[in-house]
Design a protein around this motif. Sequence first.
Motif: not given
Lengths: 275, 275
Positions: B1-29
Amino acid sequence: MSGPVALICGEGRFPLVAAKAAQQGGREVFLLALKGVADPGVENFPHVWLGVGQLGAALREIERAGAKKLCFIGGLGRPEFADLRPDWGAIRRIPEILRLLKGGDDHALKGVIKLFEQEGLEVIGVESLAPQLVAAKGAMNRLALPKNFAEDLDFGRACLSAMSAFDVGQGLVLNHRRIVALEAAEGTDAMLERVAHLRDIGRWRAKPPSGFLIKAPKQGQDLRVDLPAIGPKTIAAAKKAGLCGVAVEAGKVLVLDRDEVAAQAEAAGLFFYGF
Amino acid sequence: MSGPVALICGEGRFPLVAAKAAQQGGREVFLLALKGVADPGVENFPHVWLGVGQLGAALREIERAGAKKLCFIGGLGRPEFADLRPDWGAIRRIPEILRLLKGGDDHALKGVIKLFEQEGLEVIGVESLAPQLVAAKGAMNRLALPKNFAEDLDFGRACLSAMSAFDVGQGLVLNHRRIVALEAAEGTDAMLERVAHLRDIGRWRAKPPSGFLIKAPKQGQDLRVDLPAIGPKTIAAAKKAGLCGVAVEAGKVLVLDRDEVAAQAEAAGLFFYGF
């Protein structure tokens, strides 16, 4: 008697001021005013109106006037081939002209010079026609330069010089080594309007007055055809953009008119410097 | 277990899409959403809201979440120091932060990375978090490339690369080796609006569709913090500017989302290419 200097007159009042300055310097002038482009004030000088594409007629008029020297002055925009309405003198040269219209502005202008030189004319720059219309070296008004000026000037000039290789970039706005805007096809005044807008929307947030405009010809640009130019509009736009000054290359940027622009800049709180 | 990846989220929908994609790839965020900047959609993920200046709190929250890896995603604009409202964790680091805020964006961003690395965190790029969000190599839709594409691409890339030395320039528009617009602080979409305007006013007269956008990170830019990004707005702006396509650096430009943008470009008659 060397005859008059032929002035091919593009947009704006530059051609008129240059013609007047040349006369005051004791030179005879003959103006070839481009139809739909040149200022009607050309009619105060010996002149003829010609279409942009009337190369044959231009050469005949220049010969008739006895001019051996030719000077281009005032912007032309960038004509589309369809707008040129070529006369026979131009049509004969179409293969050359097509070659000229490819690539950047600078490339095209060099080609235009060559076209006239091939007809035995000497193409001179406006700075030799009317030296008082180009930027002087050093401070042109009494305002102090900002603390970071020398460093920023070096940085900005190096950037313009790097861009020259790509036939682009006669101007930029920077502040403390941060380049805020780069000029390409839009021209200096439009770039300055953009800087004002970037401030309005909070995208550039350095407290005004700050940052300055640097303007210089592209390296390798043929100064006989198109010296970059600044005038009262540029100063007003720089003021509106919240800048603290304007730096231009001495001897290589037209300033219309130098004393007036320097005073206007001073009144607007902008230093005005020739490097 | 390496723990979640911390995402520092700026503007726009990119952070959300990236967070979702990371989860779909099996990573915790774990999302650190910047107040007044991040999209409210962050609340669909494990998250905390923080002010831009709350560095101390950010470090505590990252530790509490057990994250060892950190990813910055989404633009921040360029905060003025006065807007930062620093907490004690930030105030302690003020000398470093002041150093960071001098110079271009890239300089500042590298400093921000260092700040977090000094706290023992590994800063990763979004392309390793969600590879499907970056541009692929080669044609990304079915439209043909223009005849002059290879030459113009080389020319434009060389220009961007020359500008990189001045910490500026992630994009330009060119056509047949003529550079029509250069991007500085205004951003890609504003540059494309300018190109549309230059066409409207006849300052750039090549018949549309013509010319294309090239976008790439600055050389030496730290890709862990700010990959340049394009999305549906960019494509719409390129269409409005009368361009014939968009070329982006493969693996180094975020595309949100890739298949959708490629299809949108195709429908708009724009090629979409990764170099």
